[in-house]
Each structure stands twice: as C-alpha cells, then as structure tokens.
Design a protein around this motif. Structure first.
Motif, PDB file in Angstrom:
ATOM      1  N   GLU A  95     -34.215 -24.262 -10.416  1.00 42.36           N
ATOM      2  CA  GLU A  95     -33.404 -23.084 -10.126  1.00 42.36           C
ATOM      3  C   GLU A  95     -32.850 -22.598 -11.470  1.00 42.36           C
ATOM      4  OE1 GLU A  95     -31.661 -26.065  -7.653  1.00 42.36           O
ATOM      5  OE2 GLU A  95     -30.916 -24.484  -6.317  1.00 42.36           O
ATOM      6  N   PRO A  96     -33.061 -21.348 -11.829  1.00 40.91           N
ATOM      7  CA  PRO A  96     -32.577 -20.879 -13.123  1.00 40.91           C
ATOM      8  C   PRO A  96     -31.084 -20.552 -13.105  1.00 40.91           C
ATOM      9  CG  PRO A  96     -34.264 -19.407 -12.186  1.00 40.91           C
ATOM     10  CD  PRO A  96     -33.801 -20.327 -11.109  1.00 40.91           C
ATOM     11  N   ARG A  97     -30.363 -21.140 -13.997  1.00 35.80           N
ATOM     12  CA  ARG A  97     -28.941 -20.866 -14.268  1.00 35.80           C
ATOM     13  C   ARG A  97     -27.972 -21.296 -13.186  1.00 35.80           C
ATOM     14  NH1 ARG A  97     -26.942 -15.431 -16.040  1.00 35.80           N
ATOM     15  NH2 ARG A  97     -25.304 -16.672 -16.944  1.00 35.80           N
ATOM     16  N   VAL A  98     -28.238 -20.960 -11.909  1.00 34.42           N
ATOM     17  CA  VAL A  98     -27.278 -21.264 -10.843  1.00 34.42           C
ATOM     18  C   VAL A  98     -27.963 -22.066  -9.743  1.00 34.42           C
ATOM     19  CG1 VAL A  98     -25.665 -20.300  -9.152  1.00 34.42           C
ATOM     20  CG2 VAL A  98     -26.119 -19.059 -11.271  1.00 34.42           C
ATOM     21  N   GLN A  99     -27.331 -23.191  -9.355  1.00 38.00           N
ATOM     22  CA  GLN A  99     -27.804 -23.930  -8.189  1.00 38.00           C
ATOM     23  C   GLN A  99     -26.886 -23.525  -7.039  1.00 38.00           C
ATOM     24  OE1 GLN A  99     -27.840 -27.939 -10.168  1.00 38.00           O
ATOM     25  NE2 GLN A  99     -30.003 -27.851  -9.625  1.00 38.00           N
ATOM     26  N   ALA A 100     -27.315 -22.507  -6.325  1.00 36.83           N
ATOM     27  CA  ALA A 100     -26.438 -21.862  -5.356  1.00 36.83           C
ATOM     28  C   ALA A 100     -26.025 -22.814  -4.235  1.00 36.83           C
ATOM     29  CB  ALA A 100     -27.127 -20.617  -4.791  1.00 36.83           C
ATOM     30  N   ALA A 101     -27.010 -23.503  -3.642  1.00 32.77           N
ATOM     31  CA  ALA A 101     -26.705 -24.346  -2.491  1.00 32.77           C
ATOM     32  C   ALA A 101     -25.858 -25.557  -2.877  1.00 32.77           C
ATOM     33  CB  ALA A 101     -27.998 -24.793  -1.811  1.00 32.77           C
ATOM     34  N   ALA A 102     -25.867 -25.911  -4.156  1.00 36.21           N
ATOM     35  CA  ALA A 102     -25.029 -27.039  -4.609  1.00 36.21           C
ATOM     36  C   ALA A 102     -23.586 -26.579  -4.809  1.00 36.21           C
ATOM     37  CB  ALA A 102     -25.600 -27.622  -5.901  1.00 36.21           C
ATOM     38  N   GLY A 103     -23.287 -25.334  -4.464  1.00 34.17           N
ATOM     39  CA  GLY A 103     -21.925 -24.817  -4.598  1.00 34.17           C
ATOM     40  C   GLY A 103     -21.783 -23.955  -5.842  1.00 34.17           C
ATOM     41  N   MET A 104     -22.784 -23.123  -6.090  1.00 34.75           N
ATOM     42  CA  MET A 104     -22.790 -22.235  -7.271  1.00 34.75           C
ATOM     43  C   MET A 104     -22.601 -23.066  -8.549  1.00 34.75           C
ATOM     44  SD  MET A 104     -23.365 -19.447  -5.829  1.00 34.75           S
ATOM     45  CE  MET A 104     -23.559 -19.467  -4.040  1.00 34.75           C
ATOM     46  N   ARG A 105     -23.317 -24.193  -8.601  1.00 30.81           N
ATOM     47  CA  ARG A 105     -23.274 -25.026  -9.810  1.00 30.81           C
ATOM     48  C   ARG A 105     -23.995 -24.325 -10.935  1.00 30.81           C
ATOM     49  NH1 ARG A 105     -24.639 -31.314 -10.447  1.00 30.81           N
ATOM     50  NH2 ARG A 105     -25.379 -30.539 -12.438  1.00 30.81           N
ATOM     51  N   LEU A 106     -23.385 -24.278 -12.092  1.00 30.66           N
ATOM     52  CA  LEU A 106     -24.035 -23.632 -13.232  1.00 30.66           C
ATOM     53  C   LEU A 106     -24.815 -24.672 -14.023  1.00 30.66           C
ATOM     54  CD1 LEU A 106     -21.162 -21.304 -14.522  1.00 30.66           C
ATOM     55  CD2 LEU A 106     -22.883 -20.853 -12.766  1.00 30.66           C
ATOM     56  N   VAL A 107     -26.005 -24.321 -14.424  1.00 32.92           N
ATOM     57  CA  VAL A 107     -26.802 -25.216 -15.255  1.00 32.92           C
ATOM     58  C   VAL A 107     -26.759 -24.657 -16.675  1.00 32.92           C
ATOM     59  CG1 VAL A 107     -29.063 -26.292 -15.570  1.00 32.92           C
ATOM     60  CG2 VAL A 107     -28.298 -25.660 -13.270  1.00 32.92           C
ATOM     61  N   GLY A 110     -32.700 -14.231  -7.812  1.00 32.67           N
ATOM     62  CA  GLY A 110     -33.490 -13.054  -8.147  1.00 32.67           C
ATOM     63  C   GLY A 110     -32.840 -11.745  -7.723  1.00 32.67           C
ATOM     64  N   PHE A 111     -33.393 -10.661  -8.240  1.00 31.41           N
ATOM     65  CA  PHE A 111     -32.965  -9.305  -7.897  1.00 31.41           C
ATOM     66  C   PHE A 111     -31.503  -9.045  -8.270  1.00 31.41           C
ATOM     67  CE2 PHE A 111     -36.687 -10.388  -5.479  1.00 31.41           C
ATOM     68  CZ  PHE A 111     -37.525  -9.337  -5.833  1.00 31.41           C
ATOM     69  N   GLY A 112     -31.179  -9.440  -9.513  1.00 35.91           N
ATOM     70  CA  GLY A 112     -29.931  -8.992 -10.128  1.00 35.91           C
ATOM     71  C   GLY A 112     -28.678  -9.798  -9.857  1.00 35.91           C
ATOM     72  N   ARG A 113     -28.767 -10.853  -9.063  1.00 37.57           N
ATOM     73  CA  ARG A 113     -27.517 -11.551  -8.704  1.00 37.57           C
ATOM     74  C   ARG A 113     -26.771 -12.121  -9.903  1.00 37.57           C
ATOM     75  NH1 ARG A 113     -26.251 -10.543  -3.617  1.00 37.57           N
ATOM     76  NH2 ARG A 113     -28.109 -10.654  -2.356  1.00 37.57           N
ATOM     77  N   THR A 114     -27.536 -12.603 -10.895  1.00 31.60           N
ATOM     78  CA  THR A 114     -26.837 -13.194 -12.042  1.00 31.60           C
ATOM     79  C   THR A 114     -26.688 -12.200 -13.194  1.00 31.60           C
ATOM     80  OG1 THR A 114     -28.790 -14.067 -13.176  1.00 31.60           O
ATOM     81  CG2 THR A 114     -27.816 -15.477 -11.465  1.00 31.60           C
ATOM     82  N   GLY A 115     -27.161 -10.986 -13.000  1.00 35.96           N
ATOM     83  CA  GLY A 115     -27.090  -9.966 -14.057  1.00 35.96           C
ATOM     84  C   GLY A 115     -28.442  -9.342 -14.318  1.00 35.96           C
ATOM     85  N   ARG A 162     -16.305 -20.979 -11.083  1.00 33.74           N
ATOM     86  CA  ARG A 162     -17.546 -20.882 -11.871  1.00 33.74           C
ATOM     87  C   ARG A 162     -18.239 -19.577 -11.532  1.00 33.74           C
ATOM     88  NH1 ARG A 162     -17.393 -25.630  -9.464  1.00 33.74           N
ATOM     89  NH2 ARG A 162     -18.532 -24.875  -7.640  1.00 33.74           N
ATOM     90  N   ARG A 163     -18.993 -19.056 -12.471  1.00 37.15           N
ATOM     91  CA  ARG A 163     -19.610 -17.775 -12.171  1.00 37.15           C
ATOM     92  C   ARG A 163     -20.773 -17.493 -13.120  1.00 37.15           C
ATOM     93  NH1 ARG A 163     -19.381 -12.615 -13.999  1.00 37.15           N
ATOM     94  NH2 ARG A 163     -18.074 -13.119 -15.781  1.00 37.15           N
ATOM     95  N   ALA A 164     -21.809 -16.903 -12.566  1.00 44.78           N
ATOM     96  CA  ALA A 164     -22.871 -16.287 -13.378  1.00 44.78           C
ATOM     97  C   ALA A 164     -23.133 -14.953 -12.706  1.00 44.78           C
ATOM     98  CB  ALA A 164     -24.130 -17.135 -13.400  1.00 44.78           C
ATOM     99  N   GLY A 165     -22.872 -13.863 -13.394  1.00 40.25           N
ATOM    100  CA  GLY A 165     -23.042 -12.545 -12.785  1.00 40.25           C
ATOM    101  C   GLY A 165     -22.187 -12.425 -11.538  1.00 40.25           C
ATOM    102  N   LEU A 166     -22.838 -12.090 -10.417  1.00 45.88           N
ATOM    103  CA  LEU A 166     -22.088 -11.935  -9.167  1.00 45.88           C
ATOM    104  C   LEU A 166     -22.282 -13.129  -8.246  1.00 45.88           C
ATOM    105  CD1 LEU A 166     -22.470  -8.122  -8.352  1.00 45.88           C
ATOM    106  CD2 LEU A 166     -20.802  -9.304  -9.795  1.00 45.88           C
ATOM    107  N   MET A 167     -22.483 -14.295  -8.825  1.00 43.87           N
ATOM    108  CA  MET A 167     -22.525 -15.534  -8.028  1.00 43.87           C
ATOM    109  C   MET A 167     -21.355 -16.393  -8.490  1.00 43.87           C
ATOM    110  SD  MET A 167     -26.613 -16.414  -8.039  1.00 43.87           S
ATOM    111  CE  MET A 167     -26.710 -17.124  -6.395  1.00 43.87           C
ATOM    112  N   ALA A 168     -20.351 -16.537  -7.631  1.00 37.81           N
ATOM    113  CA  ALA A 168     -19.163 -17.298  -8.034  1.00 37.81           C
ATOM    114  C   ALA A 168     -18.850 -18.387  -7.022  1.00 37.81           C
ATOM    115  CB  ALA A 168     -17.961 -16.356  -8.182  1.00 37.81           C
TER     116      ALA A 168
END
Ligand SMILES: Cc1ncc(COP(=O)(O)O)c(C=O)c1O
Length: 399
Positions: free
Chosen positions: A189-201, A225-230, A337-343
């Motif tokens: 998963e690139p940058r964000v592991q969403a299901a792990a609780g928006m864990r940032l890598v 994908g499709f812009g969620r992280t920027g 934690r946050r990457a783009g619009l995933m917090a």
C-alpha cells in the motif's frame, strides 16, 4: 432473536445480534457530501462511504453518464469481446499511470486476486516457476478474498480462515527479499495503510524497492488512488515503477463496483502466444468491463479536469494541519496522522460511542479500533472539514 428485515440482510463486518437495537442508520438518499437517513437526519459523509466517493454523491455528470449508458448498452461480456467504454477507460487509465494494459474486475479484492495470479503467470512464462511466494508490508490489508487475505496481515483472518490462506512473507521481517529466487511479487500500500487506521508508511521504507532486478512490484492503490493523498496515485510520489497497479473504490467516482489491474507491457506480453499455447490469462469475472461502471469512471475522470479536483485537494491539503489543530491539542487525542485527505485521529476513549455522538452532531465516520477516520469526499469544502473538527471536539469533550 426475531427474524425481521434486518436479519435477512446480513451485513459485512457487522454483528447482527441486536443489530436493529443498535440503531444503525438506514441511508435512503445522498447528495454531494451529505447522506440522509430514514429517520430524517442529514450527515456529512466523513469517510467517503469507506473511501469510495470522490466528487460527492449523485454528481449530475456521473448520474447522466450512468443513465445514458444504461439505456444504450447495459452489459455485455468481456470474455472474448469488448465495448467502447471499457476500451476508452483502459486507454485513459494507462495514460494516467504510464502503464500499458488494463484488466477489469469488480471489487478491490478481485483486482488483488488478478494481480497475484498475473505475477505467478508472468514468472511461469519467464521460466522461473519457482517464484511462488508473495511479500507484504507489516499491518497490510488487501481485501477479504483468499489470495488477498494471504497478503494481508490481519490476525482474525489467520485465526478464522487459516485453511484458505497461503502465507506471505513480511517485508520487514525477512532480509534479502529482493535477492530471493522464490519471490513472485511484493505487494504494498503506498504511503497510507488505510485499514490499519490510516497508518502512514515513511517514504524511506519503500526506497529499496527501486532496485533492479527485483521481484514484481504490485502497488495497491485501491484506497489511496484517485487523489486521496494528493497526487492522482500515491505511488507516484515514491519514485517507484510498479509492474502492476490495482485500482478500485474511487475509480467509478464511488458509484458502482469496478476495479482494474494496470500492467506493464512486459507482464502483458508474458501472456501472449498462439491459441494452442494456452498462455492467456485464466481469470475473469462476469461483470468485468461493465459499460455502465466504465461510463461512470470516464465521467469521474472528466470531472478531475472540469472541476480541477487535484488543485482543490492541494488547496485543502495546505490547510488541513491548521484545521486539525484543535484535535491535536485535545486531551483525549494521542495522535493525528494524515496524508492528503486521509486522516486518522487516535483517541484515549472508546471510539464507537464518540462516533455515535458525532453522528448525532451531523457527521458520519467509522472507527478502526481507537482511531477515528476523516477521509472526506475530495469535493469537501474547508468549512465542512472545520465543522467536522468542531463536532468531533465537542463529542470528545462529552466522552
Ligand atoms: C488497500 C486496500 N486494498 C484492497 C481493498 C479491498 O477492496 P474491496 O473492499 O473493494 O474488495 C481495500 C478495502 O478497503 C483496501 O483498503
């Protein structure tokens, strides 16, 4: 327990015992960033209906594309046939990812299954059939089907479904993964592991994956994908050149089940040969390349240009830290934690009651453990994010 309507509809990841009593919402309508429930409440969809909605619910351009396509060609098989919508979408997704071939599936997990099988087929065609192992990141999640569970790191999958799971290797635990001759692919998963609780890598964690030669790289962009992280796709910020990219969720703007695996020419060509050679990709789903879903996806891609979606996300991104500041300062919050619009907002109190209180204040989210998520539709405004933060601050004060 009495058998009523609720009990007939068996919900995913949901304890059905006492479900109706839990007072869960029944959503009956949606528009823009708002969901409307049967009890008359209007709530901000703060999780984009689990990371699917992009331009808001019921966007007129997507609704129009869906209804026009439904009246023209609702469905026709992709097994040995094609349709202009799927062809055009393949073209545009290849252009967006700089990959060479698009294979369509239904949900995200089915794209993962297809990508895993493509990796096995690729190495068989290359004369390295011993490459059968997959590598995943720690805390990975790639979906609920058998192959996807095998490359996920979810304890309950292992304890309940062990007979179905082919174990993968954990990237962090196994040295020299890139040099091993039994590894087919590394799934990440690139940058964000969403299901792990928006864990940032941390981006450095991916640095080694730029090396060549290496096993195939499968980027799972289903959530990011499709812009969620920027950027359009998160892997594009990591300097990686994946061989396979899995797309899902937001691909149709969040309207219909559709997923895709984008492949390089090298992988695609491994499956070419004379008909009697039996090299074709032995995998396919009934609704692959469904024209209505593809029409929605094309309309969604058009909206990225027409509404300058990524520019809007960049503007919000620049304000997000300031907007989230009251939560960072809250005594019941340990981390934001946050990457783009995933917090992800970690709280010290049980998260479900907080989410319940938040709902009463007009905002819908779904906790992951002690993490409250904010993954708003990309069209959300600064004021909507500020209102969510104010409501969550109030709900935490009341906890
Ligand atoms: C990173 C990732 N991969 C795969 C999936 C599975 O997608 P689906 O639920 O559409 O099968 C998900 C779902 O949340 C996801 O977050």
């Amino acid at each position: 327990m009495p058998v009523g309507y609720r009990a007939r509809h068996w919900l995913p990841f949901t304890q059905m015992s006492g479900f109706a009593a839990a007072g869960a919402p029944t959503f009956v309508r949606a528009s823009g960033t708002t969901l409307y429930d049967a009890a008359g409440a209007a709530v901000f969809d703060a999780i984009s209906s689990v990371w699917t909605t992009i331009h808001g619910h019921g966007h007129p351009r997507i609704v129009e594309a869906i209804s026009r396509q439904a009246a023209t060609l609702d469905h026709a098989t992709s097994l040995g046939a094609t349709n202009p919508l799927a062809d055009e979408l393949a073209e545009r997704l290849c252009a967006a990812t700089a990959l060479d071939a698009a294979f369509f599936a239904g949900d995200g997990a089915s794209a993962i299954e297809a990508a895993l099988k493509m990796a096995l087929g690729y190495w068989q065609a290359c004369g390295e059939p011993q490459r059968v192992r997959f590598v995943r990141l720690r805390d990975a999640y790639h979906g609920d089907t058998a192959g996807a569970m095998g490359v996920s790191d979810i304890a309950v999958f292992r304890s309940r479904y062990a007979p179905l799971i082919v174990e993968s290797l954990c990237y962090e635990d196994v040295a020299g993964v890139l040099e091993r001759d039994d590894v087919a692919a590394i799934v990440f998963e690139p940058r964000v592991q969403a299901a792990a609780g928006m864990r940032l890598v941390a981006p450095e964690r991916y640095a080694e994956l730029r090396a060549t030669p290496r096993p195939l790289l499968i980027a799972d962009e289903i959530a990011t994908g499709f812009g969620r992280t920027g950027p359009m796709f998160a892997y594009q910020q990591l300097g990686l050149a994946p061989d396979l990219v899995c797309l899902g969720k937001g691909i149709s703007g969040g309207t219909l089940a559709l997923s895709a695996v984008l492949a390089t020419q090298r992988v695609y060509e491994a499956f070419l040969g004379a008909p009697e050679a039996n090299r074709q990709f032995f995998h396919g789903h009934s609704y692959a390349g469904n024209p209505i879903a593809c029409a929605a996806a094309l309309a969604s891609l058009d909206l990225f240009a027409a509404e300058r979606t990524l520019e809007h996300v960049a503007e919000l991104d620049a304000e997000m830290d300031a907007l989230l500041a009251p939560l960072r300062a809250h005594e019941r919050v340990t981390e934001v934690r946050r990457a783009g619009l995933m917090a992800g907002i970690d709280v010290t109190v049980p998260a479900w009651p907080v989410a319940g209180e938040l709902y009463a204040r007009g905002h819908f989210t779904r906790p992951i453990g002690r993490t409250l998520q904010l993954v708003p539709p990309l069209c959300s405004t600064r004021d909507e994010i500020a209102a969510f933060v104010a409501a969550l601050t109030g709900a935490l004060d009341a906890a």
